[in-house]
Each structure stands twice: as structure tokens, then as C-alpha cells.
Design a protein around this motif. Sequence first.
Motif, PDB file in Angstrom:
ATOM      1  N   PHE A 273      98.643  80.776  53.431  1.00 43.54           N
ATOM      2  CA  PHE A 273      99.768  79.860  53.554  1.00 43.54           C
ATOM      3  C   PHE A 273      99.675  78.992  54.807  1.00 43.54           C
ATOM      4  N   SER A 274      98.759  79.314  55.690  1.00 35.40           N
ATOM      5  CA  SER A 274      98.528  78.470  56.863  1.00 35.40           C
ATOM      6  C   SER A 274      97.517  77.368  56.574  1.00 35.40           C
ATOM      7  N   PHE A 275      97.001  77.311  55.341  1.00 34.56           N
ATOM      8  CA  PHE A 275      96.024  76.304  54.926  1.00 34.56           C
ATOM      9  C   PHE A 275      96.746  75.269  54.070  1.00 34.56           C
ATOM     10  N   ASP A 276      96.461  73.985  54.298  1.00 28.25           N
ATOM     11  CA  ASP A 276      97.280  72.940  53.688  1.00 28.25           C
ATOM     12  C   ASP A 276      97.273  72.927  52.160  1.00 28.25           C
ATOM     13  N   VAL A 277      96.177  73.337  51.517  1.00 31.22           N
ATOM     14  CA  VAL A 277      96.137  73.308  50.052  1.00 31.22           C
ATOM     15  C   VAL A 277      97.192  74.233  49.452  1.00 31.22           C
ATOM     16  N   SER A 278      97.618  75.251  50.212  1.00 34.84           N
ATOM     17  CA  SER A 278      98.655  76.157  49.707  1.00 34.84           C
ATOM     18  C   SER A 278      99.953  75.406  49.430  1.00 34.84           C
ATOM     19  N   ILE A 279     100.193  74.320  50.150  1.00 34.97           N
ATOM     20  CA  ILE A 279     101.401  73.515  49.913  1.00 34.97           C
ATOM     21  C   ILE A 279     101.364  72.952  48.495  1.00 34.97           C
ATOM     22  N   TRP A 280     100.215  72.423  48.110  1.00 35.77           N
ATOM     23  CA  TRP A 280     100.063  71.926  46.734  1.00 35.77           C
ATOM     24  C   TRP A 280     100.200  73.062  45.735  1.00 35.77           C
ATOM     25  N   GLU A 281      99.565  74.193  45.997  1.00 40.05           N
ATOM     26  CA  GLU A 281      99.604  75.314  45.063  1.00 40.05           C
ATOM     27  C   GLU A 281     101.031  75.754  44.776  1.00 40.05           C
ATOM     28  N   LEU A 282     101.863  75.820  45.805  1.00 43.93           N
ATOM     29  CA  LEU A 282     103.242  76.273  45.633  1.00 43.93           C
ATOM     30  C   LEU A 282     104.115  75.222  44.964  1.00 43.93           C
ATOM     31  N   PHE A 283     104.059  74.003  45.477  1.00 47.73           N
ATOM     32  CA  PHE A 283     105.057  73.016  45.068  1.00 47.73           C
ATOM     33  C   PHE A 283     104.672  72.214  43.836  1.00 47.73           C
ATOM     34  N   VAL A 284     103.420  72.267  43.409  1.00 47.97           N
ATOM     35  CA  VAL A 284     103.060  71.606  42.154  1.00 47.97           C
ATOM     36  C   VAL A 284     103.815  72.261  41.001  1.00 47.97           C
ATOM     37  N   ALA A 285     104.135  73.542  41.150  1.00 41.13           N
ATOM     38  CA  ALA A 285     104.921  74.241  40.130  1.00 41.13           C
ATOM     39  C   ALA A 285     106.411  74.183  40.435  1.00 41.13           C
ATOM     40  N   LEU A 286     106.801  74.532  41.668  1.00 41.32           N
ATOM     41  CA  LEU A 286     108.218  74.680  41.991  1.00 41.32           C
ATOM     42  C   LEU A 286     109.002  73.375  41.910  1.00 41.32           C
ATOM     43  N   THR A 287     108.359  72.238  42.151  1.00 42.72           N
ATOM     44  CA  THR A 287     109.074  70.958  42.064  1.00 42.72           C
ATOM     45  C   THR A 287     109.096  70.423  40.640  1.00 42.72           C
ATOM     46  N   ASN A 288     108.519  71.169  39.709  1.00 37.05           N
ATOM     47  CA  ASN A 288     108.524  70.767  38.298  1.00 37.05           C
ATOM     48  C   ASN A 288     109.147  71.836  37.406  1.00 37.05           C
ATOM     49  N   GLY A 289     109.923  72.739  38.009  1.00 38.82           N
ATOM     50  CA  GLY A 289     110.577  73.777  37.223  1.00 38.82           C
ATOM     51  C   GLY A 289     109.629  74.795  36.647  1.00 38.82           C
ATOM     52  N   GLY A 290     108.433  74.928  37.243  1.00 40.24           N
ATOM     53  CA  GLY A 290     107.421  75.840  36.730  1.00 40.24           C
ATOM     54  C   GLY A 290     107.381  77.157  37.475  1.00 40.24           C
ATOM     55  N   THR A 291     106.285  77.880  37.309  1.00 44.84           N
ATOM     56  CA  THR A 291     106.127  79.210  37.890  1.00 44.84           C
ATOM     57  C   THR A 291     104.858  79.267  38.721  1.00 44.84           C
ATOM     58  N   VAL A 292     104.955  79.793  39.942  1.00 42.48           N
ATOM     59  CA  VAL A 292     103.776  79.973  40.784  1.00 42.48           C
ATOM     60  C   VAL A 292     103.511  81.468  40.925  1.00 42.48           C
ATOM     61  N   HIS A 293     102.263  81.857  40.727  1.00 42.78           N
ATOM     62  CA  HIS A 293     101.827  83.237  40.861  1.00 42.78           C
ATOM     63  C   HIS A 293     101.095  83.388  42.193  1.00 42.78           C
ATOM     64  N   ILE A 294     101.640  84.192  43.100  1.00 41.05           N
ATOM     65  CA  ILE A 294     101.010  84.427  44.397  1.00 41.05           C
ATOM     66  C   ILE A 294     100.029  85.583  44.264  1.00 41.05           C
ATOM     67  N   LEU A 295      98.751  85.298  44.471  1.00 42.65           N
ATOM     68  CA  LEU A 295      97.711  86.313  44.362  1.00 42.65           C
ATOM     69  C   LEU A 295      97.297  86.790  45.743  1.00 42.65           C
ATOM     70  N   ASP A 296      96.739  87.979  45.813  1.00 39.45           N
ATOM     71  CA  ASP A 296      96.285  88.474  47.111  1.00 39.45           C
ATOM     72  C   ASP A 296      95.028  87.741  47.544  1.00 39.45           C
ATOM     73  N   GLY A 297      94.660  87.908  48.800  1.00 38.28           N
ATOM     74  CA  GLY A 297      93.536  87.169  49.363  1.00 38.28           C
ATOM     75  C   GLY A 297      92.203  87.463  48.713  1.00 38.28           C
ATOM     76  N   GLU A 298      92.072  88.613  48.056  1.00 40.05           N
ATOM     77  CA  GLU A 298      90.810  88.963  47.419  1.00 40.05           C
ATOM     78  C   GLU A 298      90.529  88.133  46.175  1.00 40.05           C
ATOM     79  N   ALA A 299      91.558  87.550  45.583  1.00 43.69           N
ATOM     80  CA  ALA A 299      91.375  86.794  44.337  1.00 43.69           C
ATOM     81  C   ALA A 299      90.403  85.641  44.520  1.00 43.69           C
ATOM     82  N   ALA A 300      90.482  84.963  45.673  1.00 44.66           N
ATOM     83  CA  ALA A 300      89.585  83.840  45.918  1.00 44.66           C
ATOM     84  C   ALA A 300      88.148  84.297  46.146  1.00 44.66           C
ATOM     85  N   ARG A 301      87.997  85.550  46.586  1.00 41.68           N
ATOM     86  CA  ARG A 301      86.653  86.076  46.841  1.00 41.68           C
ATOM     87  C   ARG A 301      86.090  86.842  45.640  1.00 41.68           C
TER      88      ARG A 301
END
Length: 333
Positions: free
Chosen positions: A184-212
Motif C-alpha cells: 500500500f506504500s507503492f503507488d500502483v496500489s492506489i489504482w488497484e483499490l480505487f479502480v473497483a471502489l469508485t465504480n461500485g465494484g469489489t477489491v480483493h486484498i491478497l497477501d504479499g506472497e501472491a505477487a511472488r
Amino acid sequence: MRALTLTARILEAPDPERVAVVCGDVALTYRTLLGLAADVALRLSAAGVAGEEPVAVLASRRPEFVIGALGTMLAGACFVPVDPDLSPARRDQLLAISRASKIVGPADSAVANILIDLTAPVSGCGCVDEATPNSLAYQLFTSGSTGVPKLVMIEHRSVCALLDGFERVAAAHGPVISTAVCPFSFDVSIWELFVALTNGGTVHILDGEAARQPNRLVGYIAKHGVNTAYVPPLALDMFVEESRSSSPLRRMLVGVEAIAQGTLQKLREKIPHLQIINGYGPTEVTICSTFFRSGRRRSPNVRCRSAGPWKVGRWRSSTTNWCRLRRVRSANC
């Protein structure tokens, strides 16, 4: 014309009973999320938080981060994501640079002096929204090329312009279901969260291992019907190998580093319906300033140069881009 603040767009969610945030076994509807965030906003206001004042929100990968960030913005302040696992000296340095004197987060973290405990019972008060288009939405740190933390301040209208630009390039055409894999300290996380939340959608928060572990990410996307996601560069090759044509993914953002055309062409061939968008630009211009979309199927006899980098595309609205060539001049990149 849509509202020009993140908070107003989230408040416009058409179905208050739709799930807004999923993290493990926890699922928050828009009604619950907004109720919890409104309580944070009222408590911040009662503590004397003024307009655009920076408030540190502990950036643990939990729904509480979204509650704290949204509540801070509803109070008219801006949130500063702070990793709770940082050393006390490093954390104090970031707090001093950002001038964030108030901390919001779960009381069970290893951080002292938390003003608002996000795990405490709420009062159930009504929602307020003090944000304006010109208000700061958040502050992030980027080291740039010096290694010294540099503070970047971004307004609501700038984030909304980014989200609108992305929709113009690759419209959702339905409810957005996204993943959040970046810190969440990385700027792309802003897009990940709000691309869904500002459109009435759903965001799934995954743990840090998912990217690895791209195989986990591919499996999660398939299981939960995720249609919008960012895939980090280091995970792309394995993500391509693990992907199947039946994937529900419809829009994928890539970027941060130059990506070989052959990698994304292979993914296009595996998932023909997928629109791949390359975003390019620094944190200072609100994540990226250009978009390049690749969603059209090529003839089997026409192939990209597999070793060449992917295009950066055209500038999005509200941005001006300069290319530095052998001679410095304005150019349409």
C-alpha cells in the motif's frame, strides 16, 4: 459528469449491500465500509484534524487500511501509508517528512501512539464528506534516483483523471472485480483499490506472497471471477505460463519496467479476450501519464519483435508529456 473526488464516487455506489472489500475470510459491504470510515472521519474531526492535514495510516494488508484511508479522506485530510514493519527510526523519519502527527491503524500492531484504533467499536454516526477536487487525497514516498525518501502529494481530481483515462482506454462494461497485490506504500496500489471502489465494484486484498507466486494469483483470479488486475513485472513470465483461455480476466495493467513485446503477445494468444494496458510515468504524475492498450488479435503470420520493449502509448487526458531525444523538444510520445 462524474464527481471529481474519490470519496464522492465511493458514496455513489449503486448497491450498498454489494461487497466492497474482501480479505481472506473478511468481506465488507459498501454499507459497512462507509459506516466504519465515517466513524473514523468523525473521530479525526473531533481530534482537530484540519483540511488536507496528513494522517498516517498503517499499511498492513488488512481491510482496516481501506477503512482508515477512506475515513481520512472523508474528513478532508490526506492519508499517508506507513508500513508498520518499518524500524522505529525509519518510521519516525517518514512521519517527520510528511508532518503526519496522527496515526490511524489497528491497536494490535507494533506501533505506539495510535490515535484511532481501527479495531475498536464504532459509534454508528452518519457519513460526512469534506473532500474537494483540489484536496490532497494521499501522500506517498518515492526514493527516485537518490535513495532519500521524497514526498509526493496527489489531489483527488488527479486520481479521478487517472481512473477516467483508464476507463476510456479499456472500459469495464460491467461490475469491476479487482485484486490488490502491491504494497500500500507503492503507488500502483492506489489504482488497484480505487479502480473497483469508485465504480461500485469489489477489491480483493491478497497477501504479499501472491505477487511472488503467480500460480496462486492465477488460481485466485479464476476462483473469484476477477476481471481487472495489475501483474508486477517479476511475476509476468510465470503468470503467462500459468494462464488459461478460460480466465475471467478482461483488463490487465502492466508497467513499472520495460516489458518485452513477446511476453505480452503470448498472453494475448492465451487469453484472446484480454485487454493489456501498459502504463508509463512516475509517481509524481499520479502513477502513470500514458496508456497503451493491446487487445486486438493479430494475424498468426504477423508477430511482434519478442525482444523489443512494449510501447508506452499516448498521453492520457490532463497530462502533457515531453520526450528527451538528442535535442530536447516537445514531442507526441
